[in-house]
Motif scaffolding. Structure first.
Motif, PDB file in Angstrom:
ATOM      1  N   GLY A   1       0.744  -1.203   0.041  1.00  0.00           N
ATOM      2  CA  GLY A   1      -0.084   0.018   0.041  1.00  0.00           C
ATOM      3  C   GLY A   1       0.785   1.202   0.070  1.00  0.00           C
ATOM      4  N   TYR A   2       2.093   1.234   0.008  1.00  0.00           N
ATOM      5  CA  TYR A   2       2.934   2.488   0.142  1.00  0.00           C
ATOM      6  C   TYR A   2       2.976   3.106  -1.262  1.00  0.00           C
ATOM      7  CZ  TYR A   2       4.543   1.026   5.048  1.00  0.00           C
ATOM      8  OH  TYR A   2       4.469   0.999   6.227  1.00  0.00           O
ATOM      9  N   ARG A   3       2.984   4.226  -1.272  1.00  0.00           N
ATOM     10  CA  ARG A   3       3.544   5.110  -2.481  1.00  0.00           C
ATOM     11  C   ARG A   3       4.521   5.926  -2.369  1.00  0.00           C
ATOM     12  NH1 ARG A   3       0.576   1.422  -3.448  1.00  0.00           N
ATOM     13  NH2 ARG A   3      -1.562   1.257  -4.530  1.00  0.00           N
ATOM     14  N   GLY A   4       5.116   6.427  -3.722  1.00  0.00           N
ATOM     15  CA  GLY A   4       6.148   7.512  -3.702  1.00  0.00           C
ATOM     16  C   GLY A   4       7.211   6.844  -2.837  1.00  0.00           C
ATOM     17  N   ARG A   5       7.947   8.081  -2.082  1.00  0.00           N
ATOM     18  CA  ARG A   5       9.396   7.708  -1.519  1.00  0.00           C
ATOM     19  C   ARG A   5       8.730   6.488  -0.324  1.00  0.00           C
ATOM     20  NH1 ARG A   5      11.124  13.753  -0.777  1.00  0.00           N
ATOM     21  NH2 ARG A   5      12.232  13.865  -2.977  1.00  0.00           N
TER      22      ARG A   5
ATOM     23  N   PHE B   1      14.401   5.443   8.068  1.00  0.00           N
ATOM     24  CA  PHE B   1      14.930   6.833   8.523  1.00  0.00           C
ATOM     25  C   PHE B   1      14.007   7.649   8.703  1.00  0.00           C
ATOM     26  CE2 PHE B   1      18.699   4.588   6.748  1.00  0.00           C
ATOM     27  CZ  PHE B   1      19.716   4.645   7.783  1.00  0.00           C
ATOM     28  N   THR B   2      12.879   7.693   8.286  1.00  0.00           N
ATOM     29  CA  THR B   2      11.761   8.646   8.590  1.00  0.00           C
ATOM     30  C   THR B   2      10.447   8.024   9.251  1.00  0.00           C
ATOM     31  OG1 THR B   2      10.696   7.830   6.418  1.00  0.00           O
ATOM     32  CG2 THR B   2      12.540   9.552   6.366  1.00  0.00           C
ATOM     33  N   SER B   3      10.253   6.891   9.640  1.00  0.00           N
ATOM     34  CA  SER B   3       9.341   6.465  10.366  1.00  0.00           C
ATOM     35  C   SER B   3       9.512   5.275  11.379  1.00  0.00           C
ATOM     36  CB  SER B   3       8.371   5.684   9.536  1.00  0.00           C
ATOM     37  OG  SER B   3       7.323   5.054  10.134  1.00  0.00           O
TER      38      SER B   3
ATOM     39  N   ASP C   1      21.014   0.006  15.370  1.00  0.00           N
ATOM     40  CA  ASP C   1      22.294   0.631  14.497  1.00  0.00           C
ATOM     41  C   ASP C   1      22.949  -0.035  13.819  1.00  0.00           C
ATOM     42  OD1 ASP C   1      21.831   2.761  16.489  1.00  0.00           O
ATOM     43  OD2 ASP C   1      23.145   2.066  17.854  1.00  0.00           O
ATOM     44  N   ARG C   2      23.195  -1.517  13.959  1.00  0.00           N
ATOM     45  CA  ARG C   2      23.574  -2.214  12.739  1.00  0.00           C
ATOM     46  C   ARG C   2      22.633  -2.310  11.592  1.00  0.00           C
ATOM     47  NH1 ARG C   2      23.747  -7.936  11.368  1.00  0.00           N
ATOM     48  NH2 ARG C   2      21.934  -8.333  12.729  1.00  0.00           N
ATOM     49  N   GLN C   3      21.450  -2.378  11.760  1.00  0.00           N
ATOM     50  CA  GLN C   3      20.686  -2.456  10.546  1.00  0.00           C
ATOM     51  C   GLN C   3      20.640  -0.987   9.979  1.00  0.00           C
ATOM     52  OE1 GLN C   3      19.077  -4.972   9.356  1.00  0.00           O
ATOM     53  NE2 GLN C   3      19.796  -6.263  11.017  1.00  0.00           N
ATOM     54  N   SER C   4      20.835   0.004  10.646  1.00  0.00           N
ATOM     55  CA  SER C   4      20.801   1.497   9.969  1.00  0.00           C
ATOM     56  C   SER C   4      22.179   1.555   9.181  1.00  0.00           C
ATOM     57  CB  SER C   4      21.086   2.541  11.030  1.00  0.00           C
ATOM     58  OG  SER C   4      19.697   2.624  11.604  1.00  0.00           O
ATOM     59  N   ARG C   5      23.104   0.814   9.459  1.00  0.00           N
ATOM     60  CA  ARG C   5      24.402   0.893   8.801  1.00  0.00           C
ATOM     61  C   ARG C   5      24.254  -0.081   7.623  1.00  0.00           C
ATOM     62  NH1 ARG C   5      29.466  -0.518  12.303  1.00  0.00           N
ATOM     63  NH2 ARG C   5      30.309  -0.379  10.065  1.00  0.00           N
TER      64      ARG C   5
ATOM     65  N   LYS D   1      18.509  15.344   3.639  1.00  0.00           N
ATOM     66  CA  LYS D   1      17.641  16.472   4.195  1.00  0.00           C
ATOM     67  C   LYS D   1      16.680  15.847   5.396  1.00  0.00           C
ATOM     68  CE  LYS D   1      17.505  18.887  -0.325  1.00  0.00           C
ATOM     69  NZ  LYS D   1      16.279  19.537  -1.062  1.00  0.00           N
ATOM     70  N   ALA D   2      16.135  14.782   5.207  1.00  0.00           N
ATOM     71  CA  ALA D   2      15.246  14.268   6.275  1.00  0.00           C
ATOM     72  C   ALA D   2      15.637  13.603   7.582  1.00  0.00           C
ATOM     73  CB  ALA D   2      14.430  13.138   5.740  1.00  0.00           C
ATOM     74  N   SER D   3      17.071  13.105   7.632  1.00  0.00           N
ATOM     75  CA  SER D   3      17.409  12.316   8.624  1.00  0.00           C
ATOM     76  C   SER D   3      18.898  12.638   8.720  1.00  0.00           C
ATOM     77  CB  SER D   3      17.234  10.819   8.229  1.00  0.00           C
ATOM     78  OG  SER D   3      17.990  10.117   9.166  1.00  0.00           O
ATOM     79  N   PRO D   4      19.226  13.356  10.310  1.00  0.00           N
ATOM     80  CA  PRO D   4      20.606  13.522  10.420  1.00  0.00           C
ATOM     81  C   PRO D   4      21.296  12.039  10.466  1.00  0.00           C
ATOM     82  CG  PRO D   4      19.115  15.045  11.778  1.00  0.00           C
ATOM     83  CD  PRO D   4      18.323  13.927  10.868  1.00  0.00           C
TER      84      PRO D   4
END
Length: 283
Positions: free
Chosen positions: A143-147, A156-158, A171-175, A203-206
């Motif tokens: 059901g997701y759309r766009g980015r 990194f945004t949700s 943290d390991r998964q982020s890398r 822009k969205a995630s430091p």
């Protein structure tokens, strides 16, 4: 729109497929060759009546989204998919959109994996197709759309995206997410969808921006990991991966050794997934 040619093409491609080619049981003896119309319609998430009208040259012009679903359902190659679009009166998908057309070879493997979670991802972490066990484990990602179609972007945004991993493994998964995206970025360059995704995430995630500067590059899928299911709890699984030749898509398969707690929880997950599927059919 060439109604006659479209109808003929759909019928021939349907008759060329056997139930086992798309992960369906053969069932009782069949009177006709190939798949039934209602089976193709179910695979393409459309009504059997609508699909039947297309084969009978009576249907309205299908949308591009519906044609993409039909291409997946009929296991079309890229050339066959483009032909389908042309016969339906649409331009074939541009290279950017075509990148999400599921590789038929990976689909054939996925179709045979009914008892373990399996899904096909694009190089940007988009879930292109997943089986019922993957739906039960991760939830339906269609059901997701766009980015938001990109699991990397959602990571990194949700905050909700991270709940399926233990806190001490995030943290390991982020890398790993960033390293995968950098591998895709290196393949297609900055003026690609990968480049657009990188700029949006910077822009969205430091956190993403800092990890991007580490220049780690890897396709990190194969792994022993613990996933958190909201009803079953922690499940220890092994993740194996099969890539297309150009590395643009990957089939992920999650398994657990027999006679382990993870294996038993997968059996329970299969029951839960079947019950939810049956409930959705009744509703």
């Amino acid at each position: 729109m060439d109604r006659a040619e479209l109808a003929d093409f759909l019928r021939h491609r349907r008759e060329a497929l056997q139930p086992g080619d798309v992960g369906l049981p053969a069932g009782a003896r069949r009177r006709t060759r190939g798949l039934r119309r209602e089976e193709v319609a179910a695979l393409a998430a459309m009504s059997a009546d609508y699909y039947t009208r297309l084969e009978q040259q009576r249907g309205p012009q299908p949308s591009e989204q519906m044609l993409a679903s039909l291409a997946r359902a009929l296991r079309l190659t890229s050339g066959e998919r483009d032909y389908l679009f042309q016969m339906a009166g649409h331009n074939p998908p541009a290279p950017v959109a075509a990148a999400t057309h599921v590789a038929p070879a990976l689909l054939r493997v996925l179709d045979r994996l009914a008892d373990t979670p399996a899904l096909i991802l694009s190089s940007l972490g988009e879930t292109l197709v997943q089986n019922r066990m993957a739906d039960a484990l991760f939830g339906d990602k269609s059901g997701y759309r766009g980015r938001d179609r990109s699991g990397i972007y959602r990571w990194f945004t949700s905050p909700l995206e991270r709940l399926c991993y233990p806190e001490d493994d995030r943290d390991r998964q982020s890398r790993a997410q960033v390293a995968n995206l950098r591998a895709a970025y290196g393949s297609v360059g900055p003026q690609s969808r990968a480049g657009e995704l990188v700029r949006a995430l910077q822009k969205a995630s430091p956190e993403f921006a800092a990890l991007w500067e580490r220049h780690e590059v890897a396709r990190r899928f194969e792994d022993h990991k613990t996933l958190i299911h909201p009803e079953i709890g922690a499940i220890e699984l092994d993740c194996q991966v099969l890539f297309t030749e150009d590395q643009s898509q990957a089939l992920l398969v999650l398994t657990a050794p027999p006679q382990t707690e993870g294996y038993e929880k997968l059996q329970l997950l299969a029951v839960l997934g079947h019950e939810r599927f049956a409930d959705s059919e009744r509703s």
